[in-house]
Design an enzyme around this catalytic site. Sequence first.
Site, PDB file in Angstrom:
ATOM      1  N   ASP A 133       0.879  -1.163   0.000  1.00 31.90           N
ATOM      2  CA  ASP A 133       0.000   0.000   0.000  1.00 31.90           C
ATOM      3  C   ASP A 133       0.921   1.219   0.000  1.00 31.90           C
ATOM      4  O   ASP A 133       2.108   1.125   0.324  1.00 31.90           O
ATOM      5  CB  ASP A 133      -0.954   0.004   1.200  1.00 31.90           C
ATOM      6  CG  ASP A 133      -2.143   0.949   0.947  1.00 31.90           C
ATOM      7  OD1 ASP A 133      -2.058   1.796   0.011  1.00 31.90           O
ATOM      8  OD2 ASP A 133      -3.157   0.865   1.658  1.00 31.90           O
TER       9      ASP A 133
HETATM   10  C1  BGC Z   1      -4.923   3.398  -0.079  1.00 32.51           C
HETATM   11  C2  BGC Z   1      -5.009   2.430  -1.228  1.00 32.51           C
HETATM   12  C3  BGC Z   1      -4.808   3.180  -2.519  1.00 32.51           C
HETATM   13  C4  BGC Z   1      -3.463   3.891  -2.472  1.00 32.51           C
HETATM   14  C5  BGC Z   1      -3.149   4.688  -3.723  1.00 32.51           C
HETATM   15  C6  BGC Z   1      -3.665   4.232  -0.119  1.00 32.51           C
HETATM   16  O1  BGC Z   1      -3.714   5.257   0.825  1.00 32.51           O
HETATM   17  O2  BGC Z   1      -4.982   2.695   1.150  1.00 32.51           O
HETATM   18  O3  BGC Z   1      -6.260   1.789  -1.223  1.00 32.51           O
HETATM   19  O4  BGC Z   1      -4.888   2.293  -3.599  1.00 32.51           O
HETATM   20  O5  BGC Z   1      -3.468   4.807  -1.385  1.00 32.51           O
HETATM   21  O6  BGC Z   1      -3.943   5.825  -3.808  1.00 32.51           O
END
Ligand code: BGC
Length: 666
Positions: A223
């Site tokens: 993530d």
């Molecule tokens: C989120 C993800 C997301 C990623 C990119 C993170 O903060 O938890 O779900 O895909 O950011 O935006």
Amino acid sequence: MKPITAKELTAEEKLRLICGQGFWRTDDLGGKLPQIFMSDGPVGLRTMKAGEDGKEYTVPATAYPSIQMLANTWSTACAQKMGECLADDCIERGVDLLLAPGVNIKRHPLNGRNFEYFSEDPYLAGEMAKAYIEGVQGRGVGVCLKHFCCNNLEYDRMHQTSDVDERTLREIYYMPFAIACEAKPVSVMCAYNRVNGTYASEYKKGFDYLRGECGFDGAIVSDWDAVRDRAAAARAGLDLEMPFSQKNYDKLCADYREGKLSDEALDACAQRVLDLVYRCKEMGKGAREQTDAAARTRAARELETEGIVLLKNEGALPLEGGLSLAVAGCFAKPDTMDMLRGGGSACVERIDKTFDIPACLEARGMKVAFEGAFHGDGVHSVVQNARTAVALAAGSDAAVVCVGTGAAYEYEGGDRRTMRLPEAQERAICEIAAACPRTVVVVFAGAAVDMSVWADSVQAIVYAGFPGSAGDEAIADILTGLAEPSGKLSETFPYSFDDVPAAQTFRSAGVTRYEEALDVGYRYFDTYGVPVLFPFGHGLHYAAFAYEGLACKVGKEGLELSYTLKNTSARDGKEVSEVYVHECAPLVYRPEKELKAFAKTFVAAGKRAKVEHLLPLRAFAHWSSSKDAWEVTDGVFEVLVGASSADIRLRVRVCIEDGKIALLGK
Ligand code: BGC
């Protein structure tokens, strides 16, 4: 161009490759490799683009209903359709990898990201996600299944540890990932939190489970900023860190020089990143969008129509043409689209900027007077306007009150503080209902709402979730009966927050103990007889269905079930039927019932339709903590077929001995 293998890259190239480039891309190693571009889903494409001022902007896209609304359709065909439309959005914008879907379990109704997730039930979440993935990848775009795992609250999500026992992991929290992996996602994203003390980015045991037991053969992606120690994450099998972090990269290089990351581990990660890049490019070869923006808006409307849940109806709906209607509540005609969506990485900048329930009802033959009654932030009541709304309702045949939450309450990075609606909204409902007997409430929210203060005083309640593009048309169709309600709840609506088993351990500092273990959602409420406002799987129709003639046969693959749905009304409709398994005298704890199959079936007015399911032996299994394996115990099981978890219409008993199923009679 022949694919390059990790063996052909220098150590420096491999170290770069496993660290991504910028915010949304893999490293192309100076043109040596193709590059993949990723963007967020899951409820619409969120592509970021640099503006002339150098700042990043979100490119407008079709908004689809929030994921819990997709789950409320209980239709894998709908999930597949949404996936296909999203793939078309991606193709149009040159996106190779969609960062969706998320299959985290709704352990608790206050989790800020529940609107992005499917269900409290792992089977429903897994099956819907599987169909969604088949939709996206079938059109040539990769997915990134997220967030593995146990990211079930937003509070302190970068640090807190989810303390979960192995059986609960297997039966509840891993399960949707296991099912979704059957669709062969090209990547999985790890979560931010720790799982039993280990950061999800270093969760080797979990990664081995995915790769070993679930047959996952893609890349594991972090993530965004979830990596604390890049070398440790690589050793655990986390292939690609996103986004690029200079600090982590420098430390990784130093660790590599000091022998803290072996060449074998580095090669394994680099090879999987290479495989991901080539696989996405191969899948995308010749991919063409098959829908345009207008068709995708139509699809969003259809999905919303199928997902809307008629929670209560004492005859107020459908609204017949020619009625004088008082429409109240600023959600009917919001000043900002933030009121109709959740916030964070799943926040879609929708292409259509209008949402106007009063106009849609007027277009369907109603005489409408509209009054906002309260502000969009839902906190402040404009007393004067609320009085006007009450006066309008008193003089009208019926009132439609539109209430909800929106991105101010439901967003990534924080949890809701309460399941109640803001006081101004609750007061408006109560006062309008007192003035107009035929009051209908339409709720715009991404998760369960505590309605105990007002549910009894209104005649009808419609759950509209966060509707996507053209969602106002879908809602007006349902309210006026032009469309038949067919959605059912993918999560329980408890009476109040205190009734939720995880209420006490939801927002604990540091260590979140999953003390309720398997007792998530209806598994808890049904086992302990705790009454709820609206049970899991509940949803009413204007049509009516009878369930008849459950027949069973033991086949090679498992228990073959069939039954008939009879539409006893004069309206065509679709019925969601749900199949649960109950173990009669278990030797280990089993929740009262567990969902094992479902179907959504169209039945024309006055006609019958046959529904069939296959329950494999696995549907009767539990994770045995003493054997560290799935086990089907010898014993008697009941198979229950119902219109909701609390409305069982047909049942049959079977006996299992030595892994063989035998029928016992009804
Ligand atoms: C989120 C993800 C997301 C990623 C990119 C993170 O903060 O938890 O779900 O895909 O950011 O935006």
